[in-house]
Structure formats: C-alpha cells, structure tokens
Design an enzyme around this catalytic site. Structure first.
Site, short mmCIF file in Angstrom:
data_model
loop_
_atom_site.label_atom_id
_atom_site.label_comp_id
_atom_site.label_asym_id
_atom_site.label_seq_id
_atom_site.Cartn_x
_atom_site.Cartn_y
_atom_site.Cartn_z
N ASP A 194 -2.24 14.64 33.67
CA ASP A 194 -2.74 16.30 34.86
C ASP A 194 -4.76 15.69 35.19
O ASP A 194 -4.91 14.79 34.16
CB ASP A 194 -2.41 16.50 33.13
N ARG A 225 -1.16 14.53 43.43
CA ARG A 225 -0.76 16.29 43.40
C ARG A 225 -2.07 17.04 43.61
O ARG A 225 -3.26 16.39 42.54
CB ARG A 225 -0.38 16.45 41.81
#
Length: 316
Positions: free
Chosen positions: A144, A194
């Site tokens: 992340d 992402r």
C-alpha cells in the site's frame, strides 16, 4: 460545497487522522462503531472471513488490509505479520475460489519501516514472510501507499520483493507530482499497479492541490499504465475514471483479465455489482482490525458524501 470541502473541511479532517486525542474521544462514542461498520466489517479474523465470503459470492474479488500503520514497536510489527499469516492460513477455509480472487494489502510502516534502527530491513523481511504465506495460499500481495516521505523506501522494497515474488504489486497515488514517472517505470517492468488519487495531506510542493489537476493527473497516469506491460488496478469510485478506464482498455486491446477495477468496502456497492454484471473484473478493498481510526477518517476526507453519511448517523 466541493470547494469548501476541498479547501477547509478536507485538510481539517485529514489532520484529525493523526490526532491521538480525537482518536481516543471518537472511539468512546457508541455511534462511531455503528458508522465505522459501513467501511470496516469488524475487528476479528472471523469478521473479515465472513465479509470476504459475501463478496466472493457476488462475483467480486477481494484484497484484505489488516489495519495499522506508523509502527514504532518491533513487537507490534511482529504481531501484524502474525495476523496476516493467520489470515492467509484461513483462506483455504473459504473453499474453491476463482484464480486471482484473493489478495492482501500491506503497509510497510505497519511492518516496521519507521523503526529507528534497520526499519527498512525489518519491513522487507516481514513483507517477504507474508509474500511467502500468500504464495502458499494462492493469494497475491500489494504494498500500500502511505504519505510521500515513505515513497522512495517503499518502492525500493517493492523492487527487491519482485525479484523473488514477481506478482507483488504496489500502489501509486496520482496526486503526487512524481507519479507519472513511477507509472512509466513499473508499467514497463510488468508490475501490478493500483492507481488511486491519494488520501494523505500533502504539501503543494509534492502533490497537486486542486481536484481538477488531480483528475487530469489520474487520467495521464492511467493511460501510461493501460499502454504498458503491467496489470493496471483502477482504484476509483469516480464515474469519470471508471468510464475512462473502459475506453482506454478498449483502445489498447486489453481484455477483462488484463486489468481490474478496485473499490472500497461499503462504498458504491451497487456500482461494484453492476460492473461485475457487465463482465468487468472488480476487487473490493476490505480492511479489518482494531486500528480502524486513521483509515476511517481518511474515508470521511475523500468526499462530501462520506462525511454527510457520518453526520446523518450522528444526528440520528
């Protein structure tokens, strides 16, 4: 309303994400837990396994985040690793699932990146442990994004991890001025990326401050990823970005198995299911655990509708 939200409310809400005093106060409100459950299905392993099963039954894929960040205690980082390994060991209990449906999302500061001594080394070793457990469980790993001060260290660890675990992906935030260059690098290397707009309070020197500029940057970054050799993961609830992703995928002859939409648990669930019905691949980001405060506050800061939902629940 959007101008007021962007210039006044968003910075105020985002600052609250790092306030220990506000965190302690809000966690004592009974109404807070009720509202948090819209975005975070629970704190236990059983809670998240039930949430994963519901999403899989509706044809969606899942990425799971054991909440926590900014760890400055090595034992806490070890506990985070243990939680991820337990989660991955529990995944076979979900039964047969389509290939590629399961993923975990990691924050490197939760794995020790910010520890005063050897933080990067500890975080990378912990990430390797989780990546190995994910491989055994048939799941993948995405690292992340966090605030801009962590980007160089995070991407260095991702590059190293991908040598042993090529399916490890990461998150790039379109509002950072550097991200187009990062997209070009990782798209050419075939990485899973992402792409999100960005959810941290950043200075204008490193991030675009204006929503229009952020949208334009997102579209530029998305084009780089769609044109590249990697696997784009389009993390947006914005109808404009959702439509643009489909148009670009068609432009670059990408089939539905070469990219995906990603959306957050509890946000635009009807749209998630509509996209699945249209043949798109959609993954839901499911967070769980007791460290929900920072994640929850960043969701409130993303758009007026989320804040409105919270205020209506308080009024009720």
């Amino acid at each position: 309303m959007s101008t007021l939200f962007d210039t006044l409310l968003r910075p105020t809400i985002t600052a609250a994400a790092r306030s220990e005093r506000i965190k302690q106060t809000s966690q004592r409100w009974s109404v807070t837990e009720k509202v948090v459950r819209r975005f975070v299905p629970g704190e236990s392993l059983d809670d998240v396994i039930r949430a994963i099963r519901r999403e899989l039954d509706d044809g969606l894929a899942a990425t799971i985040d054991f909440l926590g960040e900014d760890t400055v205690d090595e034992s806490q980082a070890d506990a985070t690793v243990a939680a991820y390994v337990a989660l991955l060991e529990a995944m076979p209990g979900l039964g047969p699932v389509p290939a590629g449906s399961l993923e975990v999302s990691l924050k490197l500061t939760a794995l020790g990146q910010s520890l005063p001594e050897h933080g990067a080394k500890i975080a990378e070793e912990n990430a390797r442990t989780i990546a190995a457990a994910a491989r055994s469980a048939g799941a993948s790993v995405t690292v992340d994004a966090e605030d801009h001060t962590t980007v160089d260290g995070r991407l260095a660890i991702v590059r190293s991890l991908r040598r042993a675990f090529p399916d490890v992906g990461t998150v790039l935030q379109a509002y950072l001025r550097r991200t187009e260059d990062d997209c070009a690098e990782f798209a050419s290397s075939g990485a899973r990326i992402r792409l999100c707009k960005g959810a941290y309070a950043e200075p204008p020197s490193v991030a675009y401050p204006d929503r229009r500029q952020i949208d334009e940057a997102y579209l530029r970054c998305l084009r780089i990823l769609m044109k590249g050799n990697g696997y784009p993961m389009v993390a947006s609830h914005d109808p404009t970005m959702i439509e643009a992703a489909s148009i670009m995928a068609a432009e670059f002859d990408r089939g539905p198995d070469t990219w995906e939409h990603q959306m957050l648990y509890g946000i635009r669930a009807d749209e998630q299911r509509r996209l699945v019905g249209s043949g798109a691949h959609v993954r839901v980001y499911i967070p769980y655990g007791s460290e929900w405060y920072g994640y929850f506050v960043r969701r409130l800061a993303e758009k007026p509708a989320n804040l409105g939902f919270f205020l209506r629940a308080l009024a009720g």
